[in-house]
Design a protein around this motif. Structure first.
Motif, short mmCIF file in Angstrom:
data_model
loop_
_atom_site.label_atom_id
_atom_site.label_comp_id
_atom_site.label_asym_id
_atom_site.label_seq_id
_atom_site.Cartn_x
_atom_site.Cartn_y
_atom_site.Cartn_z
N ILE A 43 0.85 -1.19 0.00
CA ILE A 43 0.00 0.00 0.00
C ILE A 43 0.88 1.23 0.00
N CYS A 44 0.64 2.12 -0.95
CA CYS A 44 1.38 3.39 -0.96
C CYS A 44 0.86 4.26 0.18
N PRO A 45 1.75 4.79 1.03
CA PRO A 45 1.30 5.64 2.13
C PRO A 45 0.63 6.93 1.67
N HIS A 46 0.82 7.34 0.42
CA HIS A 46 0.22 8.58 -0.04
C HIS A 46 -1.30 8.48 -0.07
N GLN A 47 -1.86 7.69 -0.97
CA GLN A 47 -3.33 7.58 -1.06
C GLN A 47 -3.77 6.13 -0.99
N HIS A 48 -2.94 5.30 -0.41
CA HIS A 48 -3.32 3.92 -0.06
C HIS A 48 -3.71 3.08 -1.27
N THR A 49 -3.03 3.26 -2.36
CA THR A 49 -3.25 2.41 -3.52
C THR A 49 -2.15 1.33 -3.57
N PRO A 50 -2.44 0.19 -4.21
CA PRO A 50 -1.42 -0.86 -4.31
C PRO A 50 -0.22 -0.41 -5.14
N THR A 65 8.78 3.02 -7.64
CA THR A 65 8.00 4.23 -7.84
C THR A 65 6.53 3.88 -8.00
N CYS A 66 5.70 4.54 -7.20
CA CYS A 66 4.26 4.32 -7.24
C CYS A 66 3.71 4.76 -8.60
N PRO A 67 2.85 3.95 -9.21
CA PRO A 67 2.31 4.30 -10.53
C PRO A 67 1.32 5.46 -10.49
N MET A 68 0.85 5.84 -9.32
CA MET A 68 -0.18 6.87 -9.26
C MET A 68 0.38 8.29 -9.36
N HIS A 69 1.27 8.66 -8.44
CA HIS A 69 1.76 10.04 -8.41
C HIS A 69 3.27 10.14 -8.28
N GLY A 70 3.95 9.00 -8.42
CA GLY A 70 5.40 9.06 -8.51
C GLY A 70 6.18 9.11 -7.21
N TRP A 71 5.53 8.86 -6.07
CA TRP A 71 6.33 8.77 -4.85
C TRP A 71 7.26 7.57 -5.01
N THR A 72 8.52 7.75 -4.64
CA THR A 72 9.52 6.71 -4.85
C THR A 72 10.09 6.26 -3.51
S1 FES Z 1 -0.91 6.92 -4.28
FE1 FES Z 1 1.19 6.45 -4.48
S2 FES Z 1 2.10 8.33 -4.99
FE2 FES Z 1 0.01 8.80 -4.74
#
Ligand code: FES
Length: 110
Positions: A43-50, A65-72
């Motif tokens: 789970i990405c800590p940003h918006q909790h997406t896989p 790197t998260c596919p949603m918003h690029g947090w790495t």
């Molecule tokens: S949900 Fe992963 S960077 Fe936004």
């Protein structure tokens, strides 16, 4: 094995893609970084997406790197390198070609 739980066979982990498995109610990502195996809550800590497996997170070297918003995230520490988040990491043991994990529990949960 001291409450370590077998989660996946080493041979099932795809280089630079990782794999996910259920552990109780959680989805755990297991990735290979060279000879090193790392596991974390998927789970990405940003918006909790896989993050990995069918969700398309990109693993390059030690980083995911998260596919949603690029947090790495650095997959050795779990720390986000371009924001302030941190992955929930699990302890990992490899024995006889099998990967075992254990949640790291502290006073804040895991
Ligand atoms: S949900 Fe992963 S960077 Fe936004």
């Amino acid at each position: 094995m001291d409450d370590f739980i077998k989660i996946v066979s080493l041979s099932d982990i795809r280089e630079s893609k990782g794999i996910t498995r259920k552990l109780e109610d959680d989805e755990i990502a297991v990735v290979r970084i060279g000879d090193d195996i790392r596991a974390f809550l998927n789970i990405c800590p940003h918006q909790h997406t896989p993050l990995v497996d069918k969700y398309g997170g990109q693993i390059q070297g030690d980083e995911l790197t998260c596919p949603m918003h690029g947090w790495t995230y650095n997959l050795k520490t779990g720390k986000c390198v371009n924001q302030s988040g941190k992955l929930k990491m699990l302890e990992v043991k490899v024995e006889d070609g099998e990967v075992y994990v254990r949640k790291i529990v502290n006073e804040f949960g895991w």
